[in-house]
Design a protein around this motif. Structure first.
Motif, PDB file in Angstrom:
ATOM      1  N   TYR A  68       3.091 -10.558  14.544  1.00 51.01           N
ATOM      2  CA  TYR A  68       3.944 -11.791  14.130  1.00 51.01           C
ATOM      3  C   TYR A  68       3.298 -13.057  14.738  1.00 51.01           C
ATOM      4  O   TYR A  68       3.718 -14.231  14.038  1.00 51.01           O
ATOM      5  CB  TYR A  68       5.290 -11.396  15.020  1.00 51.01           C
ATOM      6  N   ILE A  69       2.685 -12.985  15.373  1.00 56.19           N
ATOM      7  CA  ILE A  69       2.292 -14.146  16.349  1.00 56.19           C
ATOM      8  C   ILE A  69       0.818 -14.231  16.839  1.00 56.19           C
ATOM      9  O   ILE A  69       0.460 -12.921  17.298  1.00 56.19           O
ATOM     10  CB  ILE A  69       3.435 -14.363  17.192  1.00 56.19           C
ATOM     11  N   TRP A  88      -0.448 -16.458  22.196  1.00 59.37           N
ATOM     12  CA  TRP A  88       0.891 -16.705  22.551  1.00 59.37           C
ATOM     13  C   TRP A  88       1.805 -15.844  23.119  1.00 59.37           C
ATOM     14  O   TRP A  88       2.708 -15.974  23.848  1.00 59.37           O
ATOM     15  CB  TRP A  88       1.975 -17.176  21.181  1.00 59.37           C
ATOM     16  N   GLN A  89       1.506 -14.491  22.946  1.00 62.72           N
ATOM     17  CA  GLN A  89       2.255 -13.442  23.651  1.00 62.72           C
ATOM     18  C   GLN A  89       1.991 -13.287  24.895  1.00 62.72           C
ATOM     19  O   GLN A  89       0.980 -13.241  25.475  1.00 62.72           O
ATOM     20  CB  GLN A  89       1.681 -12.091  22.895  1.00 62.72           C
ATOM     21  N   VAL A 141       6.836 -16.031  25.209  1.00 66.91           N
ATOM     22  CA  VAL A 141       6.333 -17.010  24.264  1.00 66.91           C
ATOM     23  C   VAL A 141       7.040 -18.360  24.113  1.00 66.91           C
ATOM     24  O   VAL A 141       8.261 -18.414  23.919  1.00 66.91           O
ATOM     25  CB  VAL A 141       6.379 -16.281  22.608  1.00 66.91           C
ATOM     26  N   PRO A 158       3.985 -22.112  18.840  1.00 65.87           N
ATOM     27  CA  PRO A 158       3.954 -21.658  17.796  1.00 65.87           C
ATOM     28  C   PRO A 158       4.857 -21.620  16.647  1.00 65.87           C
ATOM     29  O   PRO A 158       4.921 -21.391  15.394  1.00 65.87           O
ATOM     30  CB  PRO A 158       3.690 -19.982  18.026  1.00 65.87           C
ATOM     31  N   ALA A 162       7.130 -23.109  11.581  1.00 65.29           N
ATOM     32  CA  ALA A 162       6.243 -22.376  12.137  1.00 65.29           C
ATOM     33  C   ALA A 162       4.886 -22.451  11.483  1.00 65.29           C
ATOM     34  O   ALA A 162       4.631 -22.946  10.498  1.00 65.29           O
ATOM     35  CB  ALA A 162       6.601 -20.661  12.187  1.00 65.29           C
ATOM     36  N   ARG A 198       2.835 -19.964  11.008  1.00 61.15           N
ATOM     37  CA  ARG A 198       2.680 -18.431  10.328  1.00 61.15           C
ATOM     38  C   ARG A 198       4.018 -18.228   9.453  1.00 61.15           C
ATOM     39  O   ARG A 198       4.905 -18.308  10.083  1.00 61.15           O
ATOM     40  CB  ARG A 198       1.896 -17.687  10.926  1.00 61.15           C
ATOM     41  N   THR A 248       5.950 -15.548  11.710  1.00 62.29           N
ATOM     42  CA  THR A 248       6.604 -16.079  12.999  1.00 62.29           C
ATOM     43  C   THR A 248       7.751 -16.412  12.256  1.00 62.29           C
ATOM     44  O   THR A 248       8.982 -16.125  13.057  1.00 62.29           O
ATOM     45  CB  THR A 248       5.640 -16.938  13.564  1.00 62.29           C
TER      46      THR A 248
END
Lengths: 113, 465
Positions: B3-4, B8-9, B56, B150, B199, B201, B204
């Motif tokens: 997802y991201i 960022w995680q 995040v 993000p 976002a 992406r 995301t």
């Protein structure tokens, strides 16, 4: 018949066009007062031009035939109801903290009379 | 599914990384001024330890309440207001581990298309510092495009998520009206607006929406999200013939390119007609200002906000507090809204606008009987310059034509970076029927594979290495 409908449309349109110059300083002043805004002379000049420009643009809506259309006032079709019951509300103090002037749990304003 | 991006995680669980990110975020924001308040640790305690968004960071437009951040709405009137509570949409993201790191700049109360109407700060476009980031969620879009976060939340009343996202070269989702609770969003035009996400992406944005949506007891107009039963394998896209008029050269070029690309990507592209498009800007500004004049009546300097302390009586207190606290564009919209609702004028303006709104909804309903999605430009112009070198306020309003249609109809729409023209990102948007968000994500994802959101000159991930 056709003629009368057209004539009617024209009357309506010309009335609207006459309405725009009607947005004079006095009208703007009344509107500002209704909205509880105080405008300086200089602001009146500035806002009058901007308001007129938009009202004139809104006249474009008169071109459209809306005769058989119902107004859309909201997009949610069914009202969602809830039980009329008491519930806890624990944010009273936090909300009061935002007031510019407080006396204990009262919001203070200048004298009404 | 990813997802991201990895970096960022769990960022808030890695002290070394976090330190480097904060340094990067501060230096990037110095260049663009996206944030009104940047305090990564202020609300960390409100975030759950686990969930899809664990650790995040994300940013929130400053007309959406997040305790204990401020809630200024970009207005002098509320410059010192602390948010007493947190919006439902934000709470839901915090409950899945997301961390609010700051509040982003906006046109005052969401009124504008450039973020120039903020009374508190100036935000610039990360692609060209002499240009506006778009608006009204300009700070949120700039923060994402600069790689500070993000994703970021915005509000979309007439395009305020999609247009700045397009100007900054990122994705902007305006969900179906009512699917995301408005509790904690400072009301501007209640029948039009919805909280959306910006976002870097598509996935995301999709994940954030999947967490945020849902009926809320605190928002009477909120709805349970009922996704369309199936997303067709093969998508048909309608192109309104009315869209090609009055486009800036670069937008026209990008629009044509996008149509061609969609064909090459296997979409079926066909012409459709939305005849009411000519009237949407009028109808939109009548309805939006009418609702604004009522919603903004609450800013009276009595219970919160800046107060004119020298006033002798309550009437004067309200007059002075409002006249000093509110900016020009806000005053203009309140005046217009008050005027169109005045007795004698209601039928000609407000009622007529609401009937036109019905025509717009019917036009879309008809169009969707033949196509899955509609493609339109986001804005008639590319990112413009500040002040006198830019676009005058009236032209800015006329250029809202493609975005405000979705708000009038209540349908979801998503803007995506479509091409680069003269060094600036140009965005297009897909519009879907109500609850058709999955169609938007699918179409945007297909396009993303061949044209992912480009990195702005400021964007960097070096801090994560």
């Amino acid at each position: 018949m056709m003629f009368s409908i057209r004539a009617c449309g024209l009357t309506l349109r010309s009335r609207l066009c006459l309405m725009c110059p009607g947005m004079d300083r006095e009208e703007l002043y009344i509107t500002a007062h209704l909205a509880r805004l105080e405008l300086s002379e200089e602001e009146i000049d500035r806002f009058q031009a901007a308001v007129l420009q938009l009202l004139k643009y809104f006249d474009k809506m008169m071109e459209m035939d809306v005769e058989n259309l119902k107004p859309t006032t909201q997009l949610i079709e069914n009202n969602r109801l809830r039980e009329d019951v008491l519930s806890d509300y624990d944010m009273t103090d936090q909300l009061l903290q935002s007031a510019p002037e407080l006396e204990e749990r009262f919001v203070v304003i200048p004298n009404v009379l | 599914m990813i997802y991201i991006e990895d970096h960022w995680q769990g960022l808030f669980l890695k002290p070394q990384q976090l330190k480097k990110w904060k340094k990067y975020a501060n230096s990037a924001d110095k260049k663009i001024g996206a944030f009104l308040q940047f305090k990564p640790d202020l609300a960390h305690i409100s975030s759950a330890e686990h969930g899809e968004l664990e650790g995040v960071p994300f940013a929130v437009k400053d007309n959406i309440a997040v305790r204990p951040f401020k809630l200024t709405c970009g207005s002098r009137m509320l410059k010192s207001l602390n948010s007493p509570y947190t919006a439902t949409a934000v709470k839901k993201l915090q409950a899945r581990g997301g961390v609010v790191v700051g509040k982003t700049n906006l046109d005052e109360f969401g009124m504008g298309s450039s973020t120039e109407n903020s009374s508190l700060a100036k935000t610039v476009n990360p692609w060209d510092l002499s240009r506006v980031p778009g608006g009204s969620s300009g700070g949120s879009a700039a923060a994402v495009a600069a790689g500070i976060v993000p994703f970021a939340l915005g509000s979309d009343t007439g395009g305020s998520v999609r247009q700045p996202a397009a100007f900054c070269g990122v994705y902007g989702l305006k969900p179906t009206y009512g699917t995301v609770s408005r509790y904690g969003l400072v009301a501007y035009a209640s029948s039009l607006e919805v909280i959306g996400v910006i976002a870097k992406r598509v996935d995301t944005a999709r994940m954030v929406f999947s967490i945020m949506h849902g009926q809320d007891d605190l928002d009477h107009s909120s709805l349970e999200y009922q996704p369309l039963p199936e997303v067709p394998e093969h998508l048909t896209v309608g192109i309104p013939i009315e869209c090609s008029r009055d486009l800036h050269y670069d937008i026209d070029k990008s629009f044509k390119k996008t149509k061609d690309t969609l064909g090459e990507l296997g979409f079926t592209v066909q012409e459709i007609s939305i005849p009411s498009l000519d009237y949407v800007v009028s109808a939109y500004y009548v309805i939006a200002t009418a609702e604004a004049s009522a919603n903004l009546a609450r800013f009276d300097g009595i219970r919160f906000g800046e107060r004119a302390i020298e006033a002798d009586n309550p009437e004067e207190l309200i007059l002075l507090s409002r006249s000093r606290g509110l900016g020009d564009e806000v005053k203009l919209r309140i005046l217009l809204g008050t005027y169109v609702l005045r007795s004698g004028f209601q039928d000609q303006y407000y009622l007529r606008a609401q009937k036109i709104r019905t025509a717009i909804r019917m036009d879309f309903e008809k169009a969707y009987s033949g196509v899955d999605l509609i493609l339109m430009p986001v804005y008639s112009y590319p990112p413009f310059k500040f002040g006198g070198d830019g676009l005058d306020p009236f032209s800015q309003k006329l250029a809202d034509i493609f975005t405000c249609t979705a708000n009038l109809a209540g349908i979801p729409a998503m803007s995506f970076p479509a091409s680069m023209e003269n060094g600036l990102p140009i965005g297009m948007q897909f519009l879907a029927p109500p609850f058709g968000e999955e169609l938007l994500f699918k179409a945007c994802s297909i396009f993303e594979k061949i044209f992912p959101a480009p990195d702005s000159p400021i964007y960097s991930t070096e801090w994560s290495e």
